[in-house]
Scaffold this motif. Structure first.
Motif, short mmCIF file in Angstrom:
data_model
loop_
_atom_site.label_atom_id
_atom_site.label_comp_id
_atom_site.label_asym_id
_atom_site.label_seq_id
_atom_site.Cartn_x
_atom_site.Cartn_y
_atom_site.Cartn_z
N LEU A 133 0.84 -1.19 0.00
CA LEU A 133 0.00 0.00 0.00
C LEU A 133 0.87 1.24 0.00
O LEU A 133 2.04 1.19 0.39
N MET A 134 0.31 2.37 -0.43
CA MET A 134 1.03 3.63 -0.37
C MET A 134 0.08 4.76 0.04
O MET A 134 -1.09 4.75 -0.35
N PRO A 135 0.54 5.71 0.85
CA PRO A 135 -0.30 6.84 1.25
C PRO A 135 -0.68 7.69 0.05
O PRO A 135 0.14 7.93 -0.85
N VAL A 136 -1.94 8.14 -0.01
CA VAL A 136 -2.43 9.00 -1.10
C VAL A 136 -3.35 10.07 -0.51
O VAL A 136 -3.67 10.06 0.68
N SER A 137 -3.80 10.96 -1.35
CA SER A 137 -4.74 11.99 -0.92
C SER A 137 -6.15 11.39 -0.79
O SER A 137 -6.43 10.31 -1.33
N ASN A 138 -7.03 12.09 -0.10
CA ASN A 138 -8.41 11.63 0.02
C ASN A 138 -9.08 11.54 -1.35
O ASN A 138 -9.87 10.62 -1.60
N LYS A 139 -8.74 12.46 -2.24
CA LYS A 139 -9.33 12.45 -3.57
C LYS A 139 -8.91 11.20 -4.34
O LYS A 139 -9.74 10.55 -4.99
N GLU A 140 -7.62 10.86 -4.27
CA GLU A 140 -7.15 9.67 -4.98
C GLU A 140 -7.73 8.40 -4.36
O GLU A 140 -8.09 7.46 -5.06
N PHE A 141 -7.82 8.38 -3.03
CA PHE A 141 -8.42 7.22 -2.36
C PHE A 141 -9.85 7.01 -2.84
O PHE A 141 -10.25 5.89 -3.16
N ALA A 142 -10.63 8.10 -2.93
CA ALA A 142 -12.02 8.00 -3.36
C ALA A 142 -12.16 7.45 -4.77
O ALA A 142 -13.15 6.81 -5.12
N SER A 143 -11.12 7.68 -5.59
CA SER A 143 -11.17 7.19 -6.98
C SER A 143 -10.78 5.72 -7.10
O SER A 143 -10.88 5.15 -8.19
#
Length: 408
Positions: A133-143
């Motif tokens: 896994l890798m940390p991402v923004s909330n926007k990228e997570f939602a996608s």
């Protein structure tokens, strides 16, 4: 009629017993799980006694990572595992479908799934199932949430969960067939010429020509995606070279250099991996000289060198350092077959470009530009091609061996 019904009843009972027995025998068992953190990567490793079918995806509100397995028994003790890195706040087990077990991880911050794969038994390890896994923004997570973005092996199916969609299958196949990413780093460049040969040739010119030669050799195999930190004569700070490798999510980073020495008779190729304690005085002096390249053009990226290097060395995970040394061994073995190498060919020094905490990294010193013979050889395309072929063979062996290697 009663006798016929009795016989049918017995047959049905036997069939049910055999089915239950078969499921019991064939069921895989997950006995343990480990969670590891690096700067930009979180790895979950499940220990199992055999391979199994799986499906991995993300859900929102609240943020969750879901691992669905088919015909797998998972020890309840996994629910009690704590994540020291702080991503996973809770772990729960449940049922899915007729013979499936679901593991749900409650997440404290958004992540994306990078890779999912199964490793067969090797050395002292049994089967291992790995989720990166890798940390991402909330926007990228939602996608990335939901079944359409699931990672699964093609055999996964369940009576109560939807089959993987076309995009999910494509995603899974991409993971399985993805090319290894290699970043080649031609040393020096721009206002930093590097070592200067006896005839006046610059190290920066030799390293770029060698990197292009090796890229061409690797591209021909069709197995790798190869990037260069520079493809022309420009200056790039050392730590920016490391950041480039990490931005590409490199599986291997190879920094290419050529040496010089006061002793004009010194010759031979050498390979370096990271250590704050150099293997000898020469290695220590070379590392100090190379790291000072960051000060060129007024860009002093090493002004906190002691503190930063200490932090980076602490971040450098054992597995990454082991992988670096493993690749260096393959490189030395291949080069010795056709190229003159230094005694004690594999050396250790604190090169800044080797300090990516999660990318196996090696620095290759092609030879001595202060030696007239080696300088002439390194300017010859045929000689660089010989070096490139040996390096490619080492890379092939490294990644072939890594399929069976350990993860923590």
């Amino acid at each position: 009629m009663r006798k016929v019904l009795y016989i049918l009843h017995k047959i049905l009972y036997l069939l049910m017993f055999c089915t239950m027995f078969a499921e019991h025998v064939d069921a895989a068992q997950i006995s343990d799980m480990r969670i590891g953190h690096t700067t930009n990567n979180i790895r979950l490793v499940f220990d199992s006694d055999s391979g199994f079918d799986y499906k991995v995806f993300l859900l929102n509100n609240p943020k969750r990572l879901v691992v669905d397995t088919k015909n797998v028994k998972i020890k309840s003790s996994i629910e009690k595992i704590k994540d020291a890195g702080g991503l996973i706040s809770d772990i729960r087990l449940g049922n899915v479908g007729v013979s499936g077990t679901r593991v749900v991880f409650d997440l404290t911050y958004p992540v994306a799934i990078k890779k999912v794969f199964m490793l067969p038994p090797q050395s002292n390890f049994s089967w291992r199932f790995v989720v990166d896994l890798m940390p991402v923004s909330n926007k990228e997570f939602a996608s990335k949430i939901g079944n359409d973005h699931a990672f699964n092996n093609d055999a996964y199916d369940s009576a109560t969960t939807p089959k993987a969609s076309h995009s999910a299958k494509k995603n899974s196949q991409t993971v399985a067939l993805s090319k290894k990413i290699i970043v080649l780093d031609p040393g020096h460049g721009g206002v930093d010429p590097g070592a200067i040969g006896v005839s006046g040739v610059y190290e920066k010119k030799i390293t770029l020509a060698m990197a292009k030669e090796l890229k061409e050799e690797l591209d021909k195999t069709g197995k790798y995606k190869v990037y260069l930190t520079r493809n022309r004569d420009v200056f790039i700070p050392l730590r920016e070279r490391v950041r480039i490798a990490r931005r590409y999510d490199a599986d291997l980073f190879l920094s290419i250099h050529a040496d010089s020495a006061a002793n004009k008779r010194a010759t031979g190729l050498s390979v370096y991996t990271l250590s704050e304690k150099a293997s000898d005085r020469e290695a220590a002096a070379l590392a100090e000289k190379e790291n000072k390249a960051d000060i060129v053009a007024g860009l002093d990226f090493a002004e906190h060198s002691k503190e930063v290097s200490d932090v980076l060395l602490n971040l450098a995970q054992r597995e990454t350092l082991n992988r670096s040394s493993e690749f260096a061994t393959f490189m030395v073995n291949e080069m010795r077959k056709s190229i003159h190498t230094l005694d004690n060919t594999h050396r250790f020094a604190g090169f800044a470009v080797l300090k990516a905490p999660d990318v196996p990294s090696v620095l290759l010193e092609l030879g001595y530009l202060s030696n007239r013979t080696e300088e002439r050889q390194l300017q010859q395309k045929s000689y660089r091609q010989k070096l490139a072929k040996s390096a490619r063979l080492a890379i092939d062996k490294y990644f072939s061996n890594m399929k069976h290697g350990s993860v923590f």
